[in-house]
Structure formats: structure tokens, C-alpha cells
Design an enzyme around this catalytic site. Sequence first.
Site, PDB file in Angstrom:
ATOM      1  CD  GLN A 123     -56.373   2.510  38.589  1.00 21.22           C
ATOM      2  OE1 GLN A 123     -56.376   3.643  38.135  1.00 21.22           O
ATOM      3  NE2 GLN A 123     -57.088   1.515  38.055  1.00 21.22           N
ATOM      4  NE  ARG A 157     -52.371  12.116  38.842  1.00 22.51           N
ATOM      5  CZ  ARG A 157     -52.509  10.830  38.537  1.00 22.51           C
ATOM      6  NH1 ARG A 157     -53.370  10.087  39.214  1.00 22.51           N
ATOM      7  NH2 ARG A 157     -51.797  10.273  37.580  1.00 22.51           N
ATOM      8  NE  ARG A 208     -59.000   5.785  39.718  1.00 18.57           N
ATOM      9  CZ  ARG A 208     -58.060   6.721  39.512  1.00 18.57           C
ATOM     10  NH1 ARG A 208     -57.341   6.701  38.397  1.00 18.57           N
ATOM     11  NH2 ARG A 208     -57.813   7.645  40.421  1.00 18.57           N
TER      12      ARG A 208
END
Length: 312
Positions: free
Chosen positions: A138, A108, A298
Amino acid sequence: MAINLRGRSFLTLMDFTPDEINYLLTLSADLKAKKRAGIRGNSLAGKNIALLFEKSSTRTRCAFTVACNDEGAFPEFLGKNDIHLGAKEDVKDTARVLGRMFDGIEFRGFKQETVETLAKYSGVPVWNGLTDVDHPTQVLADFLTLRENFGTLRGLTLVYLGDGRNNMSNALMIGCAKMGVNYVVSSPKELEPDRDLLERCRAIAKHSEIKIINDPREAVKGADALYTDVWVSMGEEALKEQRYELLRGWQVNSEIMNATGKPSTIFLHCLPAVKGSEVTEEVFESEASKVFDEAENRMHTIKAVMVATLGN
């Protein structure tokens, strides 16, 4: 048709067919049902997972960590101060080191090029937890939430209001084009999506339309879901005043929700939300808001990605 994603990286939904995305969503729903029933898995037993974070996170970090624990893997968090990624050590060297120690890598951060380089050189599955241009995990959570509320994806209309060139809008546009969801971007002209990506998505949208409608009240007519994101992305804090002034007319409020003409319209947001800016407290806390179902999803969708690409 049997779907086998073992050994694959998950960098963008552009890399996956509609059948493969449907498989991941179905697996997500199954894993969610098992977790609700208290059934733990062991698909990732004995696996070690590196979690690389250049950008801070709540949902992504927790989702990967809990998903690892639920399926028997060991997660190792590596923040920006823990490794030399792209600084003292270039990305491909970091990739080759981590690939010899870990069975899978989550990233990320900022550049899409970084996650692609990790996948190219590590030799293990790499999963994109967010970059500046994409956010595919997402979108899986968003689509699972849509399926839970409407029973299907194809034929739905999803309207995104706000910064139409940010990573969330990009990822949704790709996913909608793949899955037959009509996608409408409503933003100021200055913040419309990248034209190259827009045309690529239109070219692959066999069962839906991709539109830009600047007027938010016109854009939301007939929408099944309204989606928004923060007006200032991480790394753009200096633009806050300018961005807020530009996007004020694209706030999701009761008037915009009513303008859909559908009492069944739901509200989605990837979170965190700045209530009073891109969405009002009233809409955020309303029955139409599915943001916490979306946040929980998620975990289930990320678990599905890891199980499908790395699991036993």
C-alpha cells in the site's frame, strides 16, 4: 548503481534501501505507462502464483490477479477455507509444500510472523499483502501517487490522522523515514505509535523528521498530504463504539483540509473508507482526493514488485 531484487521477498520496507524503493517506484511508473498504452508484458510468463488470504480484500486481491494476468502468470486464490494454514498444518509445512508448486506467494492476513515464516521456508519470493502490523505494498502505491502529484518524495510532509498504532500508520512511518518524507502522526495519546518502532524510524530518517502531534489542527499545518484509515481495523470490531468516541476529533473534514494552509494539499486513504466517520463525503469526493488514483496504483506497484523479484 544497478538494482537487482530477483529472488527477494517483500515483507516490509525496512528490508529495502531508498535506492531500491526508488527503483520499484520508477518501474511501477513505467509499467503503468505501458498498460495505459496497451502494451502487455510477459515477464512472468509460465509462473504460478499462490494468493493466500486470511483476510478479505478488494484492492489487494484484484491488484495481484490483474498484475499476474498482465505479465503472463497464473494466479491461484487460496482463501482461509481452502487451506490449513496454521491450523491443521503449521505454517512452515504449508510454506514448503507451496514453495515446491508455486514460483511466488502472496499473503494477506493477521500475523507478521506468518508471512516471515512463509518466506523463510518456501524457497520462493513471498509478498506481504497486509498483516496486522505492516502494509508495504500500500505504501508503494501511496508514494507513486505522491510522486505523480508533486514530482518528488523527499521534503514532502505527510500527516496521518487517526489510529497511530495500526498497520497503515506503521508502514507509512517506515516508508517516510526511508524516503525523506516528513511524517506526522496525529492521534489520541492512547493510540500513539509503538515506541520501539517510532525510535527505529527516527534512527533511519536521515533526511526527514518523524513527529507526534496530538492536536490535529496543529499537526496538519503545512502538510502536502493528509492520510487517514478506518477507525476500526479488521478483527477489532468489538471496539467500534469506544474507538469512534475516541477518534471523533480526528476526522478529515473541510476545516482540517483548510487548516493545512496549502491549497495544493491532497487527501489519501488506503480504502475502504467509512464516509462520515474518518473522512467526510465532501473531502472524499473533492478535487483534493486522490484515493482512486491511489487504488489503481496498487496494481502497478504490486506488478512492479513481482516483476522485480520474480520476472524474467
